[in-house]
Design a protein around this motif. Structure first.
Motif, PDB file in Angstrom:
ATOM      1  N   PHE A  33       0.825  -1.204   0.000  1.00  0.00           N
ATOM      2  CA  PHE A  33       0.000   0.000   0.000  1.00  0.00           C
ATOM      3  C   PHE A  33       0.861   1.256   0.000  1.00  0.00           C
ATOM      4  CE2 PHE A  33       0.833  -1.146   4.386  1.00  0.00           C
ATOM      5  CZ  PHE A  33       1.009   0.053   5.047  1.00  0.00           C
ATOM      6  N   GLU A  43      -4.046  14.896   7.023  1.00  0.00           N
ATOM      7  CA  GLU A  43      -3.596  13.654   7.670  1.00  0.00           C
ATOM      8  C   GLU A  43      -3.047  12.699   6.605  1.00  0.00           C
ATOM      9  OE1 GLU A  43      -6.846  11.453   9.414  1.00  0.00           O
ATOM     10  OE2 GLU A  43      -8.011  11.516   7.579  1.00  0.00           O
ATOM     11  N   ILE A  45      -3.191   9.049   5.002  1.00  0.00           N
ATOM     12  CA  ILE A  45      -4.090   7.890   4.959  1.00  0.00           C
ATOM     13  C   ILE A  45      -3.495   6.777   4.077  1.00  0.00           C
ATOM     14  CG2 ILE A  45      -6.210   9.221   5.379  1.00  0.00           C
ATOM     15  CD1 ILE A  45      -6.863   8.531   2.323  1.00  0.00           C
ATOM     16  N   PRO A  46      -3.729   5.521   4.486  1.00  0.00           N
ATOM     17  CA  PRO A  46      -3.230   4.403   3.693  1.00  0.00           C
ATOM     18  C   PRO A  46      -4.230   3.986   2.618  1.00  0.00           C
ATOM     19  CG  PRO A  46      -4.079   3.623   5.814  1.00  0.00           C
ATOM     20  CD  PRO A  46      -4.359   5.094   5.756  1.00  0.00           C
ATOM     21  N   ILE A  62      -7.697   2.695  -5.881  1.00  0.00           N
ATOM     22  CA  ILE A  62      -9.171   2.744  -5.961  1.00  0.00           C
ATOM     23  C   ILE A  62      -9.639   3.069  -4.555  1.00  0.00           C
ATOM     24  CG2 ILE A  62     -11.279   1.405  -6.317  1.00  0.00           C
ATOM     25  CD1 ILE A  62      -9.679  -0.359  -8.278  1.00  0.00           C
ATOM     26  N   LYS A  68     -13.146  13.043   5.397  1.00  0.00           N
ATOM     27  CA  LYS A  68     -12.561  14.287   4.898  1.00  0.00           C
ATOM     28  C   LYS A  68     -11.460  14.066   3.842  1.00  0.00           C
ATOM     29  CE  LYS A  68     -10.178  18.406   6.442  1.00  0.00           C
ATOM     30  NZ  LYS A  68      -9.765  19.213   7.588  1.00  0.00           N
ATOM     31  N   THR A  69     -10.480  13.215   4.170  1.00  0.00           N
ATOM     32  CA  THR A  69      -9.323  13.106   3.267  1.00  0.00           C
ATOM     33  C   THR A  69      -9.700  12.453   1.938  1.00  0.00           C
ATOM     34  OG1 THR A  69      -7.927  12.957   5.212  1.00  0.00           O
ATOM     35  CG2 THR A  69      -6.928  12.333   3.128  1.00  0.00           C
ATOM     36  N   THR A  70     -10.499  11.387   1.998  1.00  0.00           N
ATOM     37  CA  THR A  70     -10.894  10.748   0.738  1.00  0.00           C
ATOM     38  C   THR A  70     -11.786  11.693  -0.074  1.00  0.00           C
ATOM     39  OG1 THR A  70     -12.549   9.559   2.077  1.00  0.00           O
ATOM     40  CG2 THR A  70     -10.619   8.322   1.357  1.00  0.00           C
ATOM     41  N   ASN A 213      -7.162  -3.681   7.989  1.00  0.00           N
ATOM     42  CA  ASN A 213      -7.218  -2.230   7.739  1.00  0.00           C
ATOM     43  C   ASN A 213      -7.322  -1.424   9.032  1.00  0.00           C
ATOM     44  OD1 ASN A 213      -9.700  -3.261   8.286  1.00  0.00           O
ATOM     45  ND2 ASN A 213     -10.808  -1.993   6.831  1.00  0.00           N
ATOM     46  N   ILE A 215      -6.318   1.538  11.846  1.00  0.00           N
ATOM     47  CA  ILE A 215      -5.904   2.941  11.718  1.00  0.00           C
ATOM     48  C   ILE A 215      -4.386   2.996  11.595  1.00  0.00           C
ATOM     49  CG2 ILE A 215      -5.787   5.159  12.940  1.00  0.00           C
ATOM     50  CD1 ILE A 215      -8.654   4.613  12.359  1.00  0.00           C
ATOM     51  N   PRO A 242       0.012  -5.846   5.650  1.00  0.00           N
ATOM     52  CA  PRO A 242      -1.311  -5.999   6.271  1.00  0.00           C
ATOM     53  C   PRO A 242      -1.940  -7.392   6.120  1.00  0.00           C
ATOM     54  CG  PRO A 242      -1.530  -4.812   4.190  1.00  0.00           C
ATOM     55  CD  PRO A 242      -0.058  -5.041   4.394  1.00  0.00           C
ATOM     56  N   ASN A 258     -10.693   0.253  15.684  1.00  0.00           N
ATOM     57  CA  ASN A 258     -11.051   1.038  14.502  1.00  0.00           C
ATOM     58  C   ASN A 258     -12.141   2.070  14.767  1.00  0.00           C
ATOM     59  OD1 ASN A 258      -9.168   0.040  12.812  1.00  0.00           O
ATOM     60  ND2 ASN A 258     -10.536  -1.121  11.505  1.00  0.00           N
ATOM     61  N   GLN A 262     -14.125   7.667  15.822  1.00  0.00           N
ATOM     62  CA  GLN A 262     -15.319   7.926  15.012  1.00  0.00           C
ATOM     63  C   GLN A 262     -15.905   9.327  15.242  1.00  0.00           C
ATOM     64  OE1 GLN A 262     -17.760   4.445  15.129  1.00  0.00           O
ATOM     65  NE2 GLN A 262     -17.393   4.358  12.936  1.00  0.00           N
ATOM     66  N   GLU A 265     -13.719  11.948  13.633  1.00  0.00           N
ATOM     67  CA  GLU A 265     -13.811  11.849  12.170  1.00  0.00           C
ATOM     68  C   GLU A 265     -15.108  12.481  11.671  1.00  0.00           C
ATOM     69  OE1 GLU A 265     -13.357   7.711  12.131  1.00  0.00           O
ATOM     70  OE2 GLU A 265     -11.181   7.777  11.888  1.00  0.00           O
TER      71      GLU A 265
HETATM   72  C1  FAD Z   1      -3.499  -0.980   4.639  1.00  0.00           C
HETATM   73  C2  FAD Z   1      -4.767  -0.244   4.300  1.00  0.00           C
HETATM   74  C3  FAD Z   1      -5.180  -0.195   2.984  1.00  0.00           C
HETATM   75  C4  FAD Z   1      -6.354   0.484   2.633  1.00  0.00           C
HETATM   76  N1  FAD Z   1      -6.716   0.489   1.323  1.00  0.00           N
HETATM   77  C5  FAD Z   1      -7.829   1.146   0.948  1.00  0.00           C
HETATM   78  C6  FAD Z   1      -8.212   1.190  -0.440  1.00  0.00           C
HETATM   79  O1  FAD Z   1      -7.543   0.643  -1.319  1.00  0.00           O
HETATM   80  N2  FAD Z   1      -9.331   1.883  -0.757  1.00  0.00           N
HETATM   81  C7  FAD Z   1     -10.099   2.522   0.194  1.00  0.00           C
HETATM   82  O2  FAD Z   1     -11.107   3.132  -0.180  1.00  0.00           O
HETATM   83  N3  FAD Z   1      -9.756   2.487   1.503  1.00  0.00           N
HETATM   84  C8  FAD Z   1      -8.644   1.824   1.901  1.00  0.00           C
HETATM   85  N4  FAD Z   1      -8.272   1.829   3.228  1.00  0.00           N
HETATM   86  C9  FAD Z   1      -9.080   2.619   4.187  1.00  0.00           C
HETATM   87  C10 FAD Z   1      -8.692   4.095   4.078  1.00  0.00           C
HETATM   88  O3  FAD Z   1      -7.410   4.286   4.622  1.00  0.00           O
HETATM   89  C11 FAD Z   1      -9.711   4.960   4.837  1.00  0.00           C
HETATM   90  O4  FAD Z   1     -10.933   4.913   4.138  1.00  0.00           O
HETATM   91  C12 FAD Z   1      -9.272   6.422   4.919  1.00  0.00           C
HETATM   92  O5  FAD Z   1      -8.182   6.537   5.790  1.00  0.00           O
HETATM   93  C13 FAD Z   1     -10.413   7.294   5.378  1.00  0.00           C
HETATM   94  O6  FAD Z   1      -9.963   8.615   5.590  1.00  0.00           O
HETATM   95  P1  FAD Z   1     -10.970   9.844   5.599  1.00  0.00           P
HETATM   96  O7  FAD Z   1     -10.299  11.034   6.197  1.00  0.00           O
HETATM   97  O8  FAD Z   1     -11.584  10.046   4.255  1.00  0.00           O
HETATM   98  O9  FAD Z   1     -12.139   9.356   6.531  1.00  0.00           O
HETATM   99  P2  FAD Z   1     -12.253   9.442   8.126  1.00  0.00           P
HETATM  100  O10 FAD Z   1     -13.461  10.195   8.445  1.00  0.00           O
HETATM  101  O11 FAD Z   1     -10.950   9.871   8.734  1.00  0.00           O
HETATM  102  O12 FAD Z   1     -12.455   7.924   8.477  1.00  0.00           O
HETATM  103  C14 FAD Z   1     -13.509   7.104   8.004  1.00  0.00           C
HETATM  104  C15 FAD Z   1     -13.150   5.655   8.372  1.00  0.00           C
HETATM  105  O13 FAD Z   1     -11.933   5.277   7.683  1.00  0.00           O
HETATM  106  C16 FAD Z   1     -11.036   4.587   8.559  1.00  0.00           C
HETATM  107  N5  FAD Z   1      -9.771   5.366   8.736  1.00  0.00           N
HETATM  108  C17 FAD Z   1      -9.665   6.672   9.041  1.00  0.00           C
HETATM  109  N6  FAD Z   1      -8.383   7.063   9.123  1.00  0.00           N
HETATM  110  C18 FAD Z   1      -7.651   5.977   8.864  1.00  0.00           C
HETATM  111  C19 FAD Z   1      -6.259   5.749   8.801  1.00  0.00           C
HETATM  112  N7  FAD Z   1      -5.355   6.710   9.004  1.00  0.00           N
HETATM  113  N8  FAD Z   1      -5.857   4.492   8.551  1.00  0.00           N
HETATM  114  C20 FAD Z   1      -6.765   3.525   8.289  1.00  0.00           C
HETATM  115  N9  FAD Z   1      -8.096   3.689   8.317  1.00  0.00           N
HETATM  116  C21 FAD Z   1      -8.534   4.893   8.613  1.00  0.00           C
HETATM  117  C22 FAD Z   1     -11.753   4.408   9.859  1.00  0.00           C
HETATM  118  O14 FAD Z   1     -12.353   3.129   9.860  1.00  0.00           O
HETATM  119  C23 FAD Z   1     -12.803   5.473   9.859  1.00  0.00           C
HETATM  120  O15 FAD Z   1     -13.908   5.143  10.630  1.00  0.00           O
HETATM  121  C24 FAD Z   1      -7.129   1.139   3.622  1.00  0.00           C
HETATM  122  C25 FAD Z   1      -6.716   1.086   4.954  1.00  0.00           C
HETATM  123  C26 FAD Z   1      -5.556   0.384   5.302  1.00  0.00           C
HETATM  124  C27 FAD Z   1      -5.091   0.338   6.720  1.00  0.00           C
END
Ligand code: FAD
Ligand code: FES
Length: 280
Positions: A33, A43, A45-46, A62, A68-70, A213, A215, A242, A258, A262, A265
């Protein structure tokens, strides 16, 4: 560097992006990843490396907009750059050369974690079946791409609007109960789904791997934010995983960790939505 060169909408709130990053593309292996940052104060994010093109130097991700970040990432377009794009991180998915029959199960956003491995195993002549599942028809994507690399593609939707009504685990149970066997099963998706898969495959004693997956913060083994209990040991998913043996994972502990952030977030996403259009 880190320029977005391809952007495609795959399903509601699901995007595919191709990012020009030759260093990452050169070293990437299935199962790994990246960690990215979209804004200066943003922040980290993975996101899984869904695919990579070594010759063109492109890494494909994908992602689903869940916070927020996505959401910020989905607002970028071809020509824009991602500030930080670090990788490849994590251990690659290693397979044993003797194994011939594989079943891949991807629930929800599991497809990025299976795609490049499916392609690799297909090129080695392995037998591959795939089960994908989503809430309803509009959440099913990548069907045609996956079909190119497998013998059978099974689809389930929770509401029955496409494929079989129910969960990916219903199809899994049917296949195994009908006598179908695999050398290895790889499941990726929401934690409760992976837990349910393992509950079934344990009964049939079929080796099952899952991609976790938790945090993550640094993604390089420095903070322990991603720690998970595997058997009697504590492991860091970003450096030891992972991917882990599903029979040893403490899924209940992972679900609890995980949900820790919440509230924060939700607030952060709500504030971000209020500011959309103000250039922040
Ligand atoms: C190794 C790994 C691979 C991943 N691959 C994918 C992928 O290919 N596609 C995809 O859509 N998502 C993937 N994810 C999940 C993705 O990292 C979270 O959707 C993203 O961090 C959300 O960030 P946000 O700010 O948009 O949402 P937030 O509002 O910050 O979070 C929404 C949800 O996303 C998860 N999340 C938030 N921050 C993190 C973090 N720093 N690390 C891990 N999970 C978090 C939590 O479950 C949270 O409840 C992966 C996670 C991991 C650990
Ligand atoms: S994310 Fe910090 S150790 Fe894994």
């Amino acid at each position: 560097m880190n320029e977005i060169v391809i952007k495609q909408n795959l399903a509601p709130n699901v995007w595919l992006m191709g990012i020009y990053s030759p260093q990452v593309a050169k070293k990437a292996k299935p199962g790994q990843f990246v960690i990215l940052r979209v804004t200066e104060n943003g922040e980290r994010i993975p996101l899984t490396i869904a695919d990579f093109d070594n010759e063109k130097g492109i890494v494909y991700i994908i992602f689903q907009v869940v916070g927020k970040t996505t959401s910020l990432l989905s607002q970028l377009n071809p020509g824009d750059r991602i500030i930080d794009f670090v990788g490849p991180l994590g251990m690659p998915y290693e397979h044993s050369p003797e194994d011939k029959d594989y079943l891949f199960i991807a629930g929800g956003l599991g497809i990025p974690a299976i795609f490049s491995k499916v392609k690799m195993l297909h090129s080695e002549g392995k037998n591959i079946d795939i089960i994908i599942g989503g809430r309803s028809k509009e959440n099913i994507f990548f069907e045609d791409e996956l079909k190119k690399y497998c013998n059978n593609l099974y689809i389930s939707t929770n509401d029955g609007s496409y494929g079989k009504k129910g969960f990916v685990t219903d199809i899994l149970k049917e296949l195994l109960e009908s006598g179908r066997r695999y050398d290895e099963i790889f499941a990726v998706g929401p934690v409760p789904m992976m837990k349910a898969v393992v509950d079934i495959t344990k009964r049939f004693s079929i080796k099952t791997l899952v991609s976790l997956n938790p945090i993550m913060v640094d993604g390089t083994g420095m903070c322990g934010g991603c720690r998970v209990k595997i058997g009697n040991e504590v492991k860091f998913a970003c450096v030891d995983g992972p991917i882990f043996n599903g029979f040893e994972v403490d899924f209940d502990g992972l679900m609890k960790r995980n949900s820790y952030y919440q509230d924060v977030e939700n607030i952060s996403y709500k504030e971000h939505k209020c500011k959309i259009g103000l250039g922040e």
